[in-house]
Motif scaffolding. Structure first.
Motif, mmCIF file in Angstrom:
data_model
loop_
_atom_site.group_PDB
_atom_site.id
_atom_site.type_symbol
_atom_site.label_atom_id
_atom_site.label_comp_id
_atom_site.label_asym_id
_atom_site.label_seq_id
_atom_site.Cartn_x
_atom_site.Cartn_y
_atom_site.Cartn_z
ATOM 1 N N VAL A 22 0.855 -1.187 0.000
ATOM 2 C CA VAL A 22 0.000 0.000 0.000
ATOM 3 C C VAL A 22 0.894 1.241 0.000
ATOM 4 O O VAL A 22 1.826 1.326 0.805
ATOM 5 N N PRO A 23 0.640 2.222 -0.883
ATOM 6 C CA PRO A 23 1.564 3.348 -1.014
ATOM 7 C C PRO A 23 1.435 4.418 0.062
ATOM 8 O O PRO A 23 2.249 5.326 0.128
ATOM 9 N N ILE A 24 0.413 4.338 0.916
ATOM 10 C CA ILE A 24 0.332 5.230 2.063
ATOM 11 C C ILE A 24 -0.131 4.435 3.279
ATOM 12 O O ILE A 24 -0.730 3.374 3.145
ATOM 13 N N SER A 25 0.174 4.969 4.464
ATOM 14 C CA SER A 25 -0.337 4.375 5.688
ATOM 15 C C SER A 25 -0.936 5.481 6.542
ATOM 16 O O SER A 25 -0.604 6.663 6.368
ATOM 17 N N THR A 26 -1.822 5.106 7.445
ATOM 18 C CA THR A 26 -2.432 6.083 8.343
ATOM 19 C C THR A 26 -2.317 5.605 9.775
ATOM 20 O O THR A 26 -2.377 4.403 10.049
ATOM 21 N N THR A 27 -2.150 6.562 10.674
ATOM 22 C CA THR A 27 -2.115 6.287 12.103
ATOM 23 C C THR A 27 -3.042 7.279 12.786
ATOM 24 O O THR A 27 -2.897 8.498 12.585
ATOM 25 N N ARG A 28 -3.990 6.770 13.567
ATOM 26 C CA ARG A 28 -4.891 7.658 14.292
ATOM 27 C C ARG A 28 -4.355 7.904 15.687
ATOM 28 O O ARG A 28 -4.024 6.977 16.421
ATOM 29 N N LEU A 29 -4.240 9.194 16.026
ATOM 30 C CA LEU A 29 -3.780 9.603 17.348
ATOM 31 C C LEU A 29 -4.850 10.517 17.929
ATOM 32 O O LEU A 29 -4.799 11.744 17.766
ATOM 33 N N GLY A 30 -5.857 9.914 18.534
ATOM 34 C CA GLY A 30 -7.006 10.686 19.000
ATOM 35 C C GLY A 30 -7.747 11.274 17.812
ATOM 36 O O GLY A 30 -8.168 10.551 16.907
ATOM 37 N N SER A 31 -7.866 12.593 17.803
ATOM 38 C CA SER A 31 -8.567 13.254 16.700
ATOM 39 C C SER A 31 -7.636 13.661 15.568
ATOM 40 O O SER A 31 -8.063 14.299 14.609
ATOM 41 N N ILE A 32 -6.359 13.260 15.668
ATOM 42 C CA ILE A 32 -5.368 13.591 14.641
ATOM 43 C C ILE A 32 -5.129 12.374 13.760
ATOM 44 O O ILE A 32 -4.963 11.255 14.264
ATOM 45 N N LEU A 33 -5.078 12.582 12.451
ATOM 46 C CA LEU A 33 -4.758 11.503 11.515
ATOM 47 C C LEU A 33 -3.393 11.792 10.894
ATOM 48 O O LEU A 33 -3.194 12.827 10.255
#
Length: 261
Positions: free
Chosen positions: A3-14
């Motif tokens: 996958v060419p991007i990844s996401t990490t959720r930190l509370g209300s911040i992506l």
């Protein structure tokens, strides 16, 4: 398939991370499409209040377009490629919440154009910035000719585009291309801290301010001021604004009734 991007959720911040470190996070058609898909998800998401965009690895935020995909493009294909990237970056720019670029390495060509489509830019001290397309007998195609003059002024933008010269992070900050420069190891944490601070403010106020800014840039000051007035009117109907005003007045009254020293 990776996958060419990844996401990490930190509370209300992506936290959104470009995941092509082996290609200096170069913007392939697949990666541009993945950014567009991520914007779709953010638009549907009710949890996210701010976004931070960065690149995997330590040398490049994004080195620009994947040059291998520019070989032997005919006129129609080249135009379609540029228009697609422009649409994706414009959608990112107009998201109704703060978007911060954590520029952890070089931001060149399309990489700088991606960073400029964000609202704010926090740069690692080792980062370098430029629009070097002229060195490949080409011009910026994903908004660089439009956003760069708005950020740094016509003369400096023209020089950068005509020469392809790169700027240090300190020089980029001095001319207003980035908002602040921090130690390399602190760039993501600084961007996340700023995102967290902004996420604590009214989403209605932030969206209204952002919309008014862009209306003014796109349509002129008269339209911008009208958008500004509409934004204030909308904010004044929110519980958050009314509470903030009441709390402010109560604090002033308390300070007046209990003067110090």
């Amino acid at each position: 398939m990776k996958v060419p991007i990844s996401t990490t959720r930190l509370g209300s911040i992506l936290l959104v991370t470009l995941q092509r470190p082996e290609r200096a996070n170069a913007l392939s058609d697949e990666l541009i499409g993945a950014i567009g898909d991520q914007i779709d998800e953010i638009e549907r998401d009710t949890e996210t209040r701010a976004v931070v965009v960065t690149g995997a690895g330590t040398t490049a935020f994004c080195a620009g377009a994947d040059v291998r995909e520019l070989v032997d493009l005919d006129e129609a294909a080249a135009r379609a490629k540029m228009l697609h990237g422009q649409r994706v970056f414009r959608r990112l720019e107009l998201l109704p919440l703060p978007v911060i670029a954590a520029v952890n390495g070089h931001a060149l060509g399309g990489g700088l154009e991606l960073a400029m489509a964000c609202d704010l830019r926090i740069a690692a001290r080792s980062a370098r910035f430029g629009q070097p397309e002229i060195r490949l007998a080409n011009v910026p195609g994903w908004g660089g000719t439009q956003r760069l003059p708005r950020l740094v002024g016509l003369g400096r933008a023209t020089e950068m585009i005509f020469t392809g010269d790169l700027l240090s992070a300190e020089e980029a900050c001095r001319i207003g291309l980035v908002n602040r420069v921090v130690a390399d190891e602190q760039v993501t944490s600084e961007a996340l801290a700023l995102a967290e601070r902004l996420a604590a403010y009214s989403t209605v106020a932030l969206a209204g301010a952002k919309h008014a800014i862009h209306v003014g840039l796109d349509e002129g000051m008269t339209a911008g001021e009208l958008a500004e007035a509409h934004a204030v009117a909308t904010c004044c109907q929110t519980a958050a604004q009314r509470k903030a005003v009441t709390d402010f007045l109560n604090r002033r009254a308390a300070a007046h009734n209990h003067p110090t020293g």
